[in-house]
Design an enzyme around this catalytic site. Structure first.
Site, mmCIF file in Angstrom:
data_model
loop_
_atom_site.group_PDB
_atom_site.id
_atom_site.type_symbol
_atom_site.label_atom_id
_atom_site.label_comp_id
_atom_site.label_asym_id
_atom_site.label_seq_id
_atom_site.Cartn_x
_atom_site.Cartn_y
_atom_site.Cartn_z
ATOM 1 N N MET A 199 24.549 8.321 1.700
ATOM 2 C CA MET A 199 24.465 9.573 2.455
ATOM 3 C C MET A 199 24.738 9.319 3.937
ATOM 4 O O MET A 199 25.353 10.139 4.616
ATOM 5 C CB MET A 199 23.098 10.221 2.245
ATOM 6 C CG MET A 199 23.035 11.668 2.691
ATOM 7 S SD MET A 199 24.227 12.727 1.827
ATOM 8 C CE MET A 199 23.240 13.344 0.461
ATOM 9 N N LYS A 233 -17.479 -0.799 5.967
ATOM 10 C CA LYS A 233 -17.953 -1.738 4.949
ATOM 11 C C LYS A 233 -19.469 -1.673 4.770
ATOM 12 O O LYS A 233 -19.975 -1.759 3.654
ATOM 13 C CB LYS A 233 -17.513 -3.155 5.316
ATOM 14 C CG LYS A 233 -17.640 -4.133 4.173
ATOM 15 C CD LYS A 233 -17.017 -5.487 4.512
ATOM 16 C CE LYS A 233 -17.116 -6.425 3.322
ATOM 17 N NZ LYS A 233 -16.558 -7.753 3.624
ATOM 18 N N GLU A 289 0.808 -1.225 0.000
ATOM 19 C CA GLU A 289 0.000 0.000 0.000
ATOM 20 C C GLU A 289 0.841 1.275 0.000
ATOM 21 O O GLU A 289 0.425 2.305 -0.508
ATOM 22 C CB GLU A 289 -0.971 0.009 1.183
ATOM 23 C CG GLU A 289 -2.125 -0.981 1.048
ATOM 24 C CD GLU A 289 -1.797 -2.360 1.584
ATOM 25 O OE1 GLU A 289 -0.614 -2.639 1.890
ATOM 26 O OE2 GLU A 289 -2.722 -3.184 1.721
ATOM 27 N N PHE A 300 -11.369 -7.518 13.667
ATOM 28 C CA PHE A 300 -10.305 -7.983 12.775
ATOM 29 C C PHE A 300 -9.968 -6.892 11.752
ATOM 30 O O PHE A 300 -10.853 -6.317 11.144
ATOM 31 C CB PHE A 300 -10.733 -9.264 12.058
ATOM 32 C CG PHE A 300 -9.705 -9.752 11.078
ATOM 33 C CD1 PHE A 300 -8.450 -10.167 11.518
ATOM 34 C CD2 PHE A 300 -9.964 -9.760 9.714
ATOM 35 C CE1 PHE A 300 -7.485 -10.591 10.620
ATOM 36 C CE2 PHE A 300 -9.011 -10.187 8.807
ATOM 37 C CZ PHE A 300 -7.760 -10.600 9.258
ATOM 38 N N GLN A 301 -8.706 -6.621 11.596
ATOM 39 C CA GLN A 301 -8.194 -5.583 10.698
ATOM 40 C C GLN A 301 -8.809 -4.216 10.977
ATOM 41 O O GLN A 301 -9.024 -3.422 10.076
ATOM 42 C CB GLN A 301 -8.376 -5.979 9.226
ATOM 43 C CG GLN A 301 -7.478 -7.169 8.856
ATOM 44 C CD GLN A 301 -7.308 -7.359 7.361
ATOM 45 O OE1 GLN A 301 -8.197 -7.071 6.587
ATOM 46 N NE2 GLN A 301 -6.141 -7.858 6.954
#
Lengths: 172, 586
Positions: free
Chosen positions: B483, B165, B53, B115-116
């Site tokens: 760097m 949802k 993502e 969940f999630q």
């Protein structure tokens, strides 16, 4: 020094008119904590049910540059309608309310009652061994009162934080 | 006739279409299945399936930055949203307009540690310009349109909309974009003309002026760069760009001083230090640009043109603040400059340019040329020659290679240079390049990378291959986090703590494993051929260029130092002289 006109720390009372929507207070508080600004007190309540507006009063402190930055950052928040620096725009009226619980008997109890009278504090609850005083005034008045009560059986304090409004006919 | 009801998922897609979205970068999951189902049933919106993502957000940034449109991201709840956080923060710091739609657990489960489930609006509050949780389908269309307005107006930025949802399943009425007007958000676009007058008076009276131009001019749109270029040429004044501003003024123009700041050119930084009037356009005086604030451009009058009032006087106090969109302000400036018949002080300007030209003679980007080993700067010079005249876009990862790319590649137009400036996100370049390539399928898109940065989002090679996006990953492989190693050498007694990746993959085999093409240049003599081949291949390519591992990026202003305290090369040692408070700075 052009970049740092003065390092003097100033105290400012800022009023913020916001949409009363979930998370708006978290946005304001998150802005202060995330950018390292001070909050000395913060109050919030709905002030316009019809238009769904809340008013937040923040007392903050910082250099002139920081205070300007705080106002600009507040104005940048999407649900913020208006920001007003009441200290700069002054004069304004600032008030705070405290509930002060004092326990004691005998002479201490009498003395607490006598001082409450001097400060125009109201008794809102009483038992044979305690009082709850309600006092409205400036933050300094409240501090003085609480200072005296600490010698006379102070048990607990609850303060609202400062609310403020500009003097005169003009609105926000 | 009764109003037609749509499911939340359908409303989302309709709103996206009505807002001009053509491409969504995303990754499915439980909490966004209704949206993915609706996507399946239509053909207007194209979905690009990424592999992580974070990459979806960077790809959308690449798409947005190279097209000037709002980028669009779709992720699921919980880990989908938290993985997007780095990308959102990146977009916030670089003012990239994005819409990120995240799924959320159904409203009745919010707060139950479902969940999630993650508190996505809580987590992203400080890394988005604004965010929303839509709990009622009746507010969905309106919220989406409002979100687009917020993302693209004023100082652009990422906006997240968290959609449970059940709201995606529920039916509601659609509201068209023109029916939505934001209650409060009205950024000032047109400047206060009195301020513009003050500014042009100051500009006309300058003896040692400099234009300091940043990414705000890119954000304003291509017109702003045209107007800026016209105005700078009208005045004959020197112009420097920030990292984000590269391309707003043509690098080939004799009035261009190169990039300024920590790894900026000697002439740009000394012009900033010595100027009497600074004209900052769409730049925000960040610490990489200013160096030591107390010694920043001492004795100069500063004009600051910016759309974001909170950028004014944030780091540096300015004398004239002009709030507004860069294109509008520049248009007014040019108009008033002509109307008031302003003429620069040619004698003073002549002296100023001769001073600048003596600084230029230091040739601060010079490096030790050799046939023995490929110098990273040389590799970029060869890339520069190869892409001249080719329609190209450059993205970068973060580190030495990024600064060298900024110094050595030619930036003639805005929206062609994409780099993570504010957040400094390693792993930005490859997904951003994919986003660019999706928007410009026929153009050459090169991600100038380091071997360490590229490992942070290497999985996106798989995305590039899936969509036939022929991005070129041009790795300057010095076997170090260059760097980090440079700072350890200069500031920490050459103690290279954990800055070397000792088991790097074989990038050719890696490319092949993904179904892409791998090329390698180990010798100077191989370089040009490999670059030619890379450009000719119409497939994703990884080029592994073995460069000098010990090369450092100069010029450099060490932390806590001022513009006139630059290190120009390895001969300038800093360790002893770096002030304690400078060591603390990053």
């Amino acid at each position: 020094m052009p970049n740092d006109l003065t390092n003097k720390i100033e105290k400012h009372t800022i009023a913020v008119l916001v949409d009363n929507e979930p998370g708006v207070l978290a946005r304001v508080i998150g802005l202060f904590s995330g950018r390292g600004y001070n909050i000395e007190s913060l109050t919030v309540s709905e002030v316009d049910k019809e238009n769904n507006l809340s008013r937040i009063t923040v007392v903050t402190s910082g250099t002139r540059m920081i205070v300007e930055q705080i106002k600009a950052q507040l104005e940048r928040l999407v649900p913020v309608h208006r920001v007003r620096d009441l200290t700069d725009d002054g004069p304004c009226i600032e008030r705070e309310l405290a509930l002060v619980k004092v326990a004691g008997t005998g002479e201490r109890r009498n003395e607490a009652m006598r001082i409450a009278g001097i400060f125009n504090a109201r008794v809102v609850d009483a038992t044979l061994s305690s009082f709850i005083f309600e006092l409205t005034g400036t933050a300094e008045d409240l501090g003085d009162f609480i200072g005296l009560m600490s010698e006379l059986g102070l048990v607990e304090i609850s303060r609202t934080g400062v609310v403020a409004i500009s003097r005169g006919a003009a609105g926000f | 006739m009764a109003e037609q009801l749509l499911s939340g998922a359908e409303i989302i897609l309709k709103a996206l279409k009505d807002q001009g979205v053509e491409v969504i970068f995303g990754y499915p999951g439980g909490a966004v299945l209704p949206i993915y189902d609706a996507l399946f049933k239509q053909n207007d919106l194209r979905h690009i399936l990424v592999r992580h993502e974070q990459a979806a957000v960077h790809a959308a940034e690449g798409y947005a930055r190279s097209t000037g449109k709002v980028g669009c991201v779709l992720v699921t709840s919980g880990p989908g949203a938290t993985n997007a956080v780095t990308g959102l923060t990146d977009a916030l710091l670089d003012s990239i307009p994005l819409i990120c739609i995240s799924g959320q657990v159904p409203t009745h489960l919010i707060g139950n540690d479902a969940f999630q489930e993650a508190d996505t609006t809580g987590i992203t509050r400080s890394c988005t310009k604004h965010n929303y949780l839509v709990k009622d389908v009746a507010n969905l269309a309106r919220t989406l349109h409002e979100a687009f307005f917020v993302a693209r107006s004023g100082r652009p930025g990422p906006v997240l909309i968290d959609i449970p949802k059940d709201v995606q399943f529920n039916e509601g009425a659609y509201v068209a974009p023109h029916e939505v007007r934001h209650k409060t958000y009205r950024p000032q676009v047109k400047p206060d003309l009195a301020r513009v007058e003050e500014a042009i008076d100051l500009i006309a009276g300058a003896k040692r002026p400099v234009f300091y131009v940043g990414g705000g001019v890119v954000n304003s749109g291509p017109l702003a760069s045209k107007l800026l270029t016209a105005f700078v040429r009208m005045t004959g004044y020197p112009c420097t760009n920030t990292l984000m501003g590269l391309g707003t003024f043509p690098a080939s123009d004799p009035q261009f001083l190169g990039m300024l700041g920590m790894h900026g050119t000697y002439e740009a930084n000394l012009a900033m230090h010595g100027c009497d009037v600074m004209i900052a356009v769409g730049a925000r005086f960040d610490d990489r640009v200013t160096g030591k604030i107390a010694d920043f451009a001492p004795g100069s009058k500063k004009i600051h043109i910016d759309i974001d009032p909170s950028s004014i006087n944030k780091n540096v106090r300015v004398d004239v603040a002009v709030i507004g969109d860069a294109a509008h302000v520049l248009e007014d400036m040019i108009r008033l400059w002509k109307a008031r018949q302003k003429r620069p002080d040619q004698a003073a300007l002549g002296d100023w340019w001769s001073q600048i030209n003596t600084w230029r003679k230091r040739d601060c980007l010079r490096y030790q040329k050799t046939d023995r080993i490929i110098k990273p700067q040389y590799a970029l010079e060869r890339l520069r020659e190869a892409i001249r005249g080719v329609d190209h876009y450059i993205t970068t990862e973060v580190g030495q290679h990024q600064m060298w790319a900024a110094q050595f590649l030619p930036f003639e137009q805005p929206n062609r240079w994409l780099t993570s400036g504010g957040l400094g996100t390693m792993g930005y370049g490859l997904p951003a390049a994919i986003g660019v390539q999706i928007a410009h399928p026929e153009s050459l898109v090169v991600d100038v990378a380091g071997e360490s940065s590229i490992m942070m989002n290497i999985q996106e090679m798989s995305t590039a291959v899936q969509y036939g996006a022929p991005v070129k990953v041009f790795i300057l492989n010095n076997q170090y986090m260059g760097m980090v190693r440079q700072w350890q050498e200069l500031l920490h007694g050459s103690r290279y703590s954990e800055s070397q990746l000792t088991s790097l993959p074989d990038f050719i085999k890696l490319a092949e494993a993904f179904g892409a093409v791998g090329l390698r240049a180990s010798k100077v003599s191989e370089l040009d051929g490999v670059i030619r081949e890379m450009i000719a291949i119409r497939r994703p390519v990884i080029v592994d260029v073995a460069v000098d591992p010990t090369e450092n990026c100069f010029p450099m202003i060490p932390g806590g130092r001022a513009h006139n305290e630059m290190l120009l090369g390895p001969a300038d040692r800093t360790e002893e002289a770096t002030p304690e408070d400078g060591m603390v700075l990053v």
